[in-house]
Scaffold this motif. Structure first.
Motif, PDB file in Angstrom:
ATOM      1  N   UNK A 227      10.318 -10.300   1.789  1.00  0.00           N
ATOM      2  CA  UNK A 227       9.257  -9.439   0.555  1.00  0.00           C
ATOM      3  C   UNK A 227       9.004  -8.442   1.070  1.00  0.00           C
ATOM      4  N   UNK A 228       7.325  -7.515   0.410  1.00  0.00           N
ATOM      5  CA  UNK A 228       6.972  -6.874   0.394  1.00  0.00           C
ATOM      6  C   UNK A 228       6.249  -6.337   1.482  1.00  0.00           C
ATOM      7  N   UNK A 229       5.587  -5.490   2.568  1.00  0.00           N
ATOM      8  CA  UNK A 229       5.403  -4.924   3.424  1.00  0.00           C
ATOM      9  C   UNK A 229       3.743  -5.373   2.624  1.00  0.00           C
ATOM     10  N   UNK A 230       2.835  -5.910   4.128  1.00  0.00           N
ATOM     11  CA  UNK A 230       1.521  -5.389   3.719  1.00  0.00           C
ATOM     12  C   UNK A 230       0.951  -5.178   2.577  1.00  0.00           C
ATOM     13  N   UNK A 235      -1.499  -2.672  -1.871  1.00  0.00           N
ATOM     14  CA  UNK A 235      -1.372  -0.718  -3.508  1.00  0.00           C
ATOM     15  C   UNK A 235      -1.277  -1.702  -4.389  1.00  0.00           C
ATOM     16  N   UNK A 236       0.210  -3.004  -4.344  1.00  0.00           N
ATOM     17  CA  UNK A 236       0.265  -3.171  -5.523  1.00  0.00           C
ATOM     18  C   UNK A 236      -1.059  -4.117  -7.043  1.00  0.00           C
ATOM     19  N   UNK A 237      -1.336  -4.816  -5.500  1.00  0.00           N
ATOM     20  CA  UNK A 237      -2.825  -5.973  -5.828  1.00  0.00           C
ATOM     21  C   UNK A 237      -4.057  -5.300  -6.616  1.00  0.00           C
ATOM     22  N   UNK A 238      -4.439  -4.000  -6.125  1.00  0.00           N
ATOM     23  CA  UNK A 238      -4.970  -3.015  -6.298  1.00  0.00           C
ATOM     24  C   UNK A 238      -5.118  -2.678  -7.459  1.00  0.00           C
TER      25      UNK A 238
END
Length: 248
Positions: A227-230, A235-238
């Motif tokens: 899945x996505x890296x940390x 970045x996506x969540x923010x």
């Protein structure tokens, strides 16, 4: 007069360098971290920690008041430091270049944080808040992923959980502290006009840190390793959160 030859088989022993002395407190922390990770917090005792550290239990209590303080020390000194970053954000909220002072805040999304969705007047402030939230999300995701295996065993023993809760409260620690610090930072940004005046700092903080905790839980419970890296997740969540609270 020449020295007599040395008998065969008796070679001079090379001088070995002295081993560095590891301070007692560090040995105790090393042992506590290992046991808490392998046995869980509930099953780890101060007696076992002292034995693994090679010291007496009395020596352990010279450095720590008990298992709860040891647990907090492991979280603060051996895991990604979440609390200090949040406290620093609150302090830097008034500084125009505060985000650039944060470790890794600008590299999380591989850009300057702007995707052209904000108007020119408010884009700089919005981008700054977004970078800061991405820095928080990155650190929080790592912190929760590493701390969850240590603390999860507490929930199997209600009496121990209550005792642990009371001990953490007595030293001003606990899982509510990051929420409080992040909400305080967002309140400052709101009061400065950088995010929407109707935004709820407590709710926004819970959304961001809740997403980080959920990511850690799913990775452990479901055994998810891809899945996505940390950095991508942060970045996506923010970015998703900021579009809901940024001042338009």
């Amino acid at each position: 007069m020449p020295n007599p030859p040395r008998p065969e088989g008796r070679q001079r022993e090379p001088h070995s360098a002295p081993r560095p002395v590891v301070p007692t407190r560090q040995r105790i922390l090393d042992a506590a971290e290992h046991l808490m990770r392998t046995l869980g917090l509930a099953r780890t005792t101060t007696k076992e920690i002292a034995r693994a550290a090679g010291c007496s239990e009395a020596a352990l209590y010279k450095h720590f008041t008990g298992k709860e303080e040891l647990f907090v020390a492991v979280l603060q000194e051996r895991l990604p430091p979440l609390g200090p970053l949040l406290a620093e954000l609150a302090r830097l909220a008034d500084e125009p270049d505060g985000a650039e002072a944060l470790d890794g805040a600008d590299e999380l999304d591989g850009s300057d944080g702007s995707d052209g969705s904000h108007d020119s007047e408010g884009s700089e402030a919005a981008d700054r808040v977004e970078r800061r939230l991405a820095a928080i999300a990155s650190r929080a995701a790592e912190f929760y992923e590493q701390s969850m295996p240590i603390a999860s065993s507490l929930f199997a023993e209600p009496a121990l959980l209550q005792r642990h809760r009371e001990a953490l409260r007595g030293i001003g620690a606990g899982p509510h502290v990051p929420l409080r610090l992040l909400a305080a930072y967002l309140a400052v940004e709101r009061d400065r006009g950088r995010i929407d005046p109707d935004a709820d700092p407590e709710a926004a903080a819970a959304m961001l840190l809740g997403a980080c905790y959920q990511r850690a839980f799913l990775r452990h419970f479901m055994g998810i390793e891809d899945g996505p890296t940390v950095a991508e997740f942060a970045a996506s969540t923010a970015r998703t959160l900021i579009r809901g609270i940024v001042r338009s």
